[in-house]
Design a protein around this motif. Structure first.
Motif, mmCIF file in Angstrom:
data_model
loop_
_atom_site.group_PDB
_atom_site.id
_atom_site.type_symbol
_atom_site.label_atom_id
_atom_site.label_comp_id
_atom_site.label_asym_id
_atom_site.label_seq_id
_atom_site.Cartn_x
_atom_site.Cartn_y
_atom_site.Cartn_z
ATOM 1 N N GLU A 9 -11.478 -5.693 4.129
ATOM 2 C CA GLU A 9 -11.552 -4.326 3.628
ATOM 3 C C GLU A 9 -10.746 -4.228 2.343
ATOM 4 N N GLU A 10 -11.314 -3.628 1.325
ATOM 5 C CA GLU A 10 -10.563 -3.418 0.090
ATOM 6 C C GLU A 10 -9.364 -2.497 0.332
ATOM 7 N N GLY A 11 -9.534 -1.559 1.262
ATOM 8 C CA GLY A 11 -8.458 -0.587 1.541
ATOM 9 C C GLY A 11 -7.184 -1.258 2.019
ATOM 10 N N THR A 12 -7.346 -2.349 2.791
ATOM 11 C CA THR A 12 -6.173 -3.087 3.263
ATOM 12 C C THR A 12 -5.386 -3.649 2.096
ATOM 13 N N TYR A 13 -6.119 -4.182 1.124
ATOM 14 C CA TYR A 13 -5.446 -4.740 -0.044
ATOM 15 C C TYR A 13 -4.778 -3.642 -0.865
ATOM 16 N N ALA A 14 -5.419 -2.489 -0.886
ATOM 17 C CA ALA A 14 -4.802 -1.361 -1.595
ATOM 18 C C ALA A 14 -3.463 -1.007 -0.952
ATOM 19 N N LEU A 15 -3.441 -0.990 0.381
ATOM 20 C CA LEU A 15 -2.201 -0.699 1.105
ATOM 21 C C LEU A 15 -1.128 -1.740 0.776
ATOM 22 N N LEU A 16 -1.525 -2.996 0.784
ATOM 23 C CA LEU A 16 -0.549 -4.048 0.474
ATOM 24 C C LEU A 16 -0.061 -3.924 -0.958
ATOM 25 N N GLY A 17 -0.970 -3.572 -1.853
ATOM 26 C CA GLY A 17 -0.571 -3.370 -3.237
ATOM 27 C C GLY A 17 0.468 -2.273 -3.358
ATOM 28 N N ALA A 18 0.249 -1.171 -2.624
ATOM 29 C CA ALA A 18 1.208 -0.067 -2.659
ATOM 30 C C ALA A 18 2.574 -0.541 -2.196
ATOM 31 N N ALA A 19 2.586 -1.277 -1.084
ATOM 32 C CA ALA A 19 3.860 -1.787 -0.572
ATOM 33 C C ALA A 19 4.515 -2.693 -1.602
ATOM 34 N N SER A 20 3.702 -3.537 -2.241
ATOM 35 C CA SER A 20 4.283 -4.508 -3.180
ATOM 36 C C SER A 20 4.895 -3.804 -4.388
ATOM 37 N N PHE A 21 4.240 -2.757 -4.884
ATOM 38 C CA PHE A 21 4.802 -2.099 -6.064
ATOM 39 C C PHE A 21 6.115 -1.382 -5.707
ATOM 40 N N LEU A 22 6.118 -0.696 -4.575
ATOM 41 C CA LEU A 22 7.356 -0.017 -4.171
ATOM 42 C C LEU A 22 8.465 -1.044 -3.950
ATOM 43 N N GLY A 23 8.106 -2.167 -3.324
ATOM 44 C CA GLY A 23 9.108 -3.212 -3.111
ATOM 45 C C GLY A 23 9.626 -3.773 -4.426
ATOM 46 N N GLY A 24 8.727 -3.941 -5.387
ATOM 47 C CA GLY A 24 9.132 -4.497 -6.670
ATOM 48 C C GLY A 24 9.940 -3.530 -7.496
ATOM 49 N N SER A 25 9.765 -2.238 -7.245
ATOM 50 C CA SER A 25 10.490 -1.258 -8.043
ATOM 51 C C SER A 25 11.762 -0.763 -7.329
ATOM 52 N N MET A 26 11.620 -0.334 -6.082
ATOM 53 C CA MET A 26 12.777 0.233 -5.383
ATOM 54 C C MET A 26 13.599 -0.803 -4.642
ATOM 55 N N ARG A 27 13.021 -1.945 -4.357
ATOM 56 C CA ARG A 27 13.694 -3.058 -3.678
ATOM 57 C C ARG A 27 14.173 -2.689 -2.289
ATOM 58 N N MET A 28 13.520 -1.711 -1.680
ATOM 59 C CA MET A 28 13.829 -1.441 -0.290
ATOM 60 C C MET A 28 13.058 -2.443 0.549
ATOM 61 N N THR A 29 13.512 -2.679 1.753
ATOM 62 C CA THR A 29 12.827 -3.688 2.554
ATOM 63 C C THR A 29 12.385 -3.118 3.886
ATOM 64 N N VAL A 30 13.298 -3.099 4.845
ATOM 65 C CA VAL A 30 12.907 -2.719 6.195
ATOM 66 C C VAL A 30 12.419 -1.282 6.223
ATOM 67 N N SER A 31 13.124 -0.400 5.548
ATOM 68 C CA SER A 31 12.737 1.008 5.614
ATOM 69 C C SER A 31 11.371 1.213 4.980
#
Lengths: 794, 794
Positions: A499-521
């Motif tokens: 599903e493309e939507g799954t990749y979109a979700l992962l992309g969202a997580a990756s950008f937030l992780g790359g910018s805010m550097r939060m992890t578990v939360s």
């Protein structure tokens, strides 16, 4: 050992200090104004910045007995409940308003574009402009501290820095109405960061019993005077904000734990959790009540929760490679985002925003116009695609819930894929990007266009004088490139159920992780907002990679911003250079300004005027003539004493030479400073020349046992001490000449007694046991006379 | 200030101590053997118990430069990966074995009972007996430390107490094979607690580079010598254990954070999270591989994950009352469980288990027989119910996946509801209790019978000499009364869409909350194992109530058990009596045994023999004759020096009178103690009379700046210092006579340099800045001569 005279002073200090207990013990709140000025380069000479301290009633409360302690406990939980309800209602209010403004805006625009696209654009741009103008007007005129996300400031507050104005009532109001305007006005920003700040404001106002300035305070609520209790409430407020913003109670708790607080106690966790649960219930109830369209457009979009529970069922190992690529992209783009916003914020701070309020307003309005032009006109340039046959609802009007938006399409059964994400509220756009079973809905060209334009808008919008969160824009950016990668994957591995939507979700997580550097939360928030636990390991993988990549370039968004705003966060670990420095070197070779026990008022005034130190050692003389450090007196205590004048005396002798307790004439409430205010200054205090000639006995007001370190202790060791205990002042003393005793773990394993009454008895018993034990040791040693020379007798 | 001679000693100490750095700084690991003996009442006189310390290479590593630091970082993450893989594989192995034993047992029994129920029972009881016997035999003969859940011991380890044998290789082996026997043998216990212990063992063994005793160690792995690094690894191991046991990675992280650790650093969180993610991937891969029945019976039951995502969609407010009642029941039954197990454990400890290993074996076998009789014979007494028409698969053979088990039913289309939960593996029983769309499957009578019998069995089984977790039995008990309440609710509110399974889930949460008193982690674990986020607020509500009710009666299960086992956990907050005690009172009025800098070997030996102190002050004389405390020397350091003998000298003078560095002849690896071992004792060291007449210079081996507190500081303040920093020893010194300087937050805000090479330069610059600043202050003050008397010049 100590002379009687000296001992008496100490005893008095202990008695009084137990009522205005040592704020050194509690984790501290400084005022960063001095440093802010310094970082603004405004030429203020103060290298010592203001440290204004609050006073705690903890000890006093404990002495009032068990009943009062249980009362306090109940009040704490009641406040947690109130914070939950308040933040929940604030979130519901913001959401209802935003949804209604946005919904009304889009339906009006859509009605008009049936006749004329030009008129439609003008109406659309005007509504956006008015909303953004209202927001920036509120912020600049009424609540300047409410601009931005507020998370760096709250992080600073919980690290010990009270930035002026950050937790006031006007900030709360500005934050709520400002975010309605800025989010409703379609800017590339979110309402989540502001909600965290809102929760923190509500908590802080509750904690100090309302706002005094607006006559909304109640004495009944003024229970918590200590930094620790107030900080605990603010922590609850932060968690409540996240819980309300994302309907993610566990995510809220973890966010407070991982990202915001500097000191965390496990006892607090449960209370924070309770607050989050209350928020969840409040929000759920409100949404249930709004179901039947009672709240206008709210209910269809509203709280961002993008259900992907019907998404991809399974994934194969070959998919891990594209997912890792998403992580790398997220790290790169996130780090770039941090860097760009850093440049642009420092530019704004140093040039643009110095030119006054009007520039800020014009700037925000221009960005609003730019956003309107891009989001309206770009989709116009895009060719429409034919509807897929599987979806009978295919072309939907814009601004409504659902995919496949009809916008400037010539044929009946066509939709505009760029309008589907661009000419829409961000929540709906994300829902569309995340949606499953919509393969090939978006063309790569549209996604790329959107990515570039939205990224640019988000960077430019960041730092304008409106309340602005970075979560939702981050999710937008991330899910766009995620979906792009997903499209490539679908094209490459044709047969897999991807599903493309799954990749979109992962992309969202990756950008937030790359910018805010939060992890578990962040991980838990992503799981809670998408309601799908299956993707947890994948989100973890993507976050691991994007955080690692991002960390290679710069710090997290909030740390960068805190640094820019001159909030001096004390990091959890000491710096490397501290290993090679001693305590003595750290505090310089200059002199220490200290007071004798009884001091002339005039001297106090001149010393307080002559420097900006916030704590002064009190050095008294024992009867033997030997000087002894009797404690630490705080500037703010001195100021209160000087202001009230009741403790002035004519005699230069200690007021209790025989150790008798003088009645303390202070209401200890005077010592408490409201959060976010500046406190008293020495220049505000007027004293007559008679009063200046009088004396003050400092013994009752000093902290009789501040923490001490020997002069040659390594600074990194001191840093740990300071940071772990949340100290404000630490005395550097000469290396001691004797050791009176050693305290080990065993000495601290004392059984507590059940009732307060037997305390005396109990402690005597413990002392006896200790003496017995030492006696035994002595007897054992006595058999070995050869050791006598080695034993330091006390 | 300090004389040269003295200063030289300090410098040497600093240089050396930076290579065997101060284990006081690191959070500490004690050995609880002494206290264990004490609590056993074995009459050991030692009031000072053994504190055997480890040595850290942190400083040394740091001095080896950036490359080595990055190498260490990589190794840490690599170890996290290994722990994840190891724990995941161990969990898979345990699960495959248990599932296969249990599946084989049930299918064999079912085949036999087609002919004869008596023969079936005998076979069933015998298989159980053999499995339990194998488990108890392994534990008693080979790995006594592997009995029980191990969580209290791990909690103790992370609080600073190294219970002997708890993290050895044999314990790991015993834990894995012991839990296969005890869980496969059908006892009323789970495999989750043991898995946490397994994870911790794997982590600890990796951390010290394998087991030396079994020649499985590798020098390559021996990277981590410090307590802190080893503790971090064990924390990762605990999280991995929970993640593997419940397939709940986030729950694992939170469990480690909330329940197990005493010191938590946010840097650690991300590594712990990574370990959990690795476990999730390993377990998922293994389960995928086992799908096609490649692993026998494993795959159908296996990892406990009870999917209730198809459960109740919505709930109304009237349901909150029965849910609150579930919470209260959970609190009451949980507290009762803790109390009963406390009594029974202390009885076992004091009477039964003193009689030797044979008693332990007989006890476990008797309990196994009792469990077999109850679980087999009780369902026989129960009348069968007719199958519901909706389920075509209705009577299933026992021991298989699914509801409606046919057991001793006379008619074709009937099932035995008691056998469905009792004559089954616990995982399948829970799945049946949680199952939705099966209203009226169980009769109230069966559930009540099961509740009473299983509760009794769980209490009796707790504390036998087999590896035993309390999670799954707790879920069993809780879901039974939960389902019971659910039945009443369904009967009362007939029209609502209520699922009994939902109530069973809430019941399980409430019992665990009432017994273990975990909060956030339990909540997340429950959500992760049931794969349903909708119930989160309900689980929170139930947990809040059950924890509050339970706390009114006693402490949590693990705290109670730690107390019983004589593990002296240092609580996060000081006891009430400590407020009224001073440092001086806490360490007693006896004498302090101290060493001069150069000491005769014979004197060291006699002092070490004469007491059990683990740290000794070293008091030297400055050239002026004034005594000065030069530091702290540890018993274990002294023992290493005595054993190696290389530092003995003939001269009673310091070995470096001109401050020249003597080459240190020690390999600092000698100072590291393996985890869970007892270390060297003074009685193991043999010295000739010549050697006894020689001298030792302690300067290189002492910690030159231990933390100090003034004699009249309150003990509760000291407790915080001790607990927050994880200290072992603290010097109580007289009140100082001078303050040389004050350290404030500002002094700690030093910018770090990028490279190690410029450190010297940088620290000089900082010092200069500080001097400049002080100079400015001095100039400012110089204008006010009236203050001169108040200013203590340095």
């Amino acid at each position: 050992m100590l002379s009687n005279h000296f001992q008496n002073g100490i005893e008095t200090a202990k008695r009084v200090w137990s009522r205005i207990p040592n704020s050194e013990d509690l984790q501290y709140i400084d005022d960063a104004v001095g440093l802010l000025k310094k970082s603004d380069g405004s030429g203020v000479e103060s290298l010592d910045y203001e440290v204004i301290e609050n006073y705690a009633y903890r000890e006093e409360q404990a002495q009032r007995g068990k009943l009062y302690v249980s009362y306090l406990l109940v009040v704490k939980w009641f406040f947690a409940l109130l914070i939950g309800i308040g933040t929940g209602l604030a979130a519901v209010f913001i959401n209802i308003s935003v949804e209604n403004f946005a919904g009304w805006k889009y339906s009006l625009t859509f009605n008009i574009i049936q006749k004329s696209y030009v008129a439609g654009f003008i109406v659309y741009a005007l509504i956006n402009l008015v909303l953004v103008y209202s927001s920036v007007y509120i912020i600049t005129q009424f609540a300047p501290a409410a601009a931005g996300s507020g998370i760096p400031e709250i992080k600073g507050y919980l690290n010990g820095i009270d930035v002026h104005g950050i937790l006031l009532f006007r900030t709360l109001i500005g934050k709520i109405f400002g975010s309605i305007g800025s989010v409703g006005g379609g800017l590339a920003l979110g309402k989540e960061g502001p909600l965290v700040h809102t929760g923190a404001c509500i908590a802080s106002l509750l904690g100090q019993g309302g706002s005094t300035k607006y006559h909304l305070s109640s004495r009944w609520f003024q229970v918590f005077k200590s930094d620790r209790d107030r900080r605990d409430l603010v922590t609850c407020g932060c968690a409540a904000g996240v819980a309300a913003a994302f309907r993610a109670p566990v995510g809220g708790v973890l966010f407070a734990l991982e990202e915001v607080t500097s000191w965390w106690r496990s006892q607090l966790m449960w209370r924070v959790f309770f607050t989050s649960a209350v928020v969840a219930v409040v929000v759920r109830t409100a949404m249930g009540w709004c179901k039947d369209e009672r709240c206008g457009h709210f209910g269809s979009g509203g709280f961002i929760i993008w259900d992907v529970s019907d998404g991809q069922e399974d994934y194969s190992f070959v998919e891990l490679l594209p997912m890792a690529i998403i992580g790398v992209i997220g790290g790169l783009l996130g780090a770039l985002f941090n860097q760009l916003t850093r440049y642009i914020t420092s530019w704004r701070r140093n040039y643009l925003h110095k030119k006054g309020i009007r520039v800020k307003i014009v700037e925000a309005c221009l960005i609003s116009l730019l956003t309107s032009v891009i989001s309206f006109c770009l989709p116009l340039l895009r060719k429409c695609s034919p509807c897929p046959e599987s979806d009978p609802d295919c072309p939907r009007p814009p601004g409504m819930y659902g995919n496949y938006v009809n916008f400037f399409c010539s044929k009946e059964k066509e939709y505009n894929d760029l309008a589907t994400i661009f000419f829409n509220t961000q929540d709906d756009a994300i829902r569309n990007l995340f949606s499953a079973k919509t393969i090939h809905e978006f063309s790569a060209q549209s996604l790329l266009t959107f990515l570039v334009m939205f990224y640019a808008l988000a960077v430019v919008t960041f730092g304008t004088a409106v309340p602005a969160g970075q979560f939702v824009p981050g999710i937008m950016i991330g899910s766009t490139y995620g979906r792009l990668v997903g499209m490539l994957v679908v094209r490459h591995y044709k047969k897999l159920n991807i599903e493309e939507g799954t990749y979109a979700l992962l992309g969202a997580a990756s950008f937030l992780g790359g910018s805010m550097r939060m992890t578990v939360s962040l991980c838990v928030i992503m799981v809670e907002i998408t309601n799908n636990l299956k993707f947890l390991p994948l989100i973890m993988l993507v976050l691991l990679i994007s955080k690692a990549v991002g960390d290679a370039f710069n710090e997290g968004l909030y740390e960068e911003q805190a640094q820019l705003r001159g909030i001096p966060l004390l990091a959890p670990r000491p710096k490397y250079v501290m290993r090679n420095m001693t305590a003595r070197e750290a505090c310089g070779s200059g002199m220490v300004v200290s007071f004798p026990r009884v001091v002339k008022v005039a001297d106090v005034v001149s010393i307080l005027r002559s420097n900006k130190h916030n704590g002064f050692p009190v050095v008294d003389h024992a009867r033997s003539g030997e000087p002894l450090v009797s404690g630490l007196v705080l500037r703010s205590h001195l100021l209160v004493i000087l202001q009230s004048k009741v403790d002035f005396q004519h005699s230069p002798l200690p007021s209790d030479p025989r150790g008798e307790a003088r009645p303390i004439s202070h209401d200890f409430g005077e010592f408490a400073k409201p959060v976010s205010s500046k406190g008293i200054s020495i220049d505000d205090i007027l004293l007559s020349s008679d009063e200046l000639e009088m004396y003050m006995d400092l013994a009752p007001f000093l902290n009789p046992s501040p923490y001490i370190v020997p002069e040659d202790m390594s600074l990194s060791k001191i840093y740990n001490l300071f940071r772990q205990l949340g100290l404000r002042h630490l005395f550097v003393v000469p290396r001691p000449s004797r050791v009176l005793g050693l305290i080990t773990r065993k000495d601290l394993l004392i059984e507590d007694t059940e009732t307060v009454n037997t305390v005396e008895l109990q402690s005597t018993r413990v002392r006896m046991e200790n003496s017995d034990r030492r006696l035994m040791t002595r007897n054992a040693d006595a058999e070995r006379p050869l050791l006598n020379g080695l034993l330091v007798q006390d």
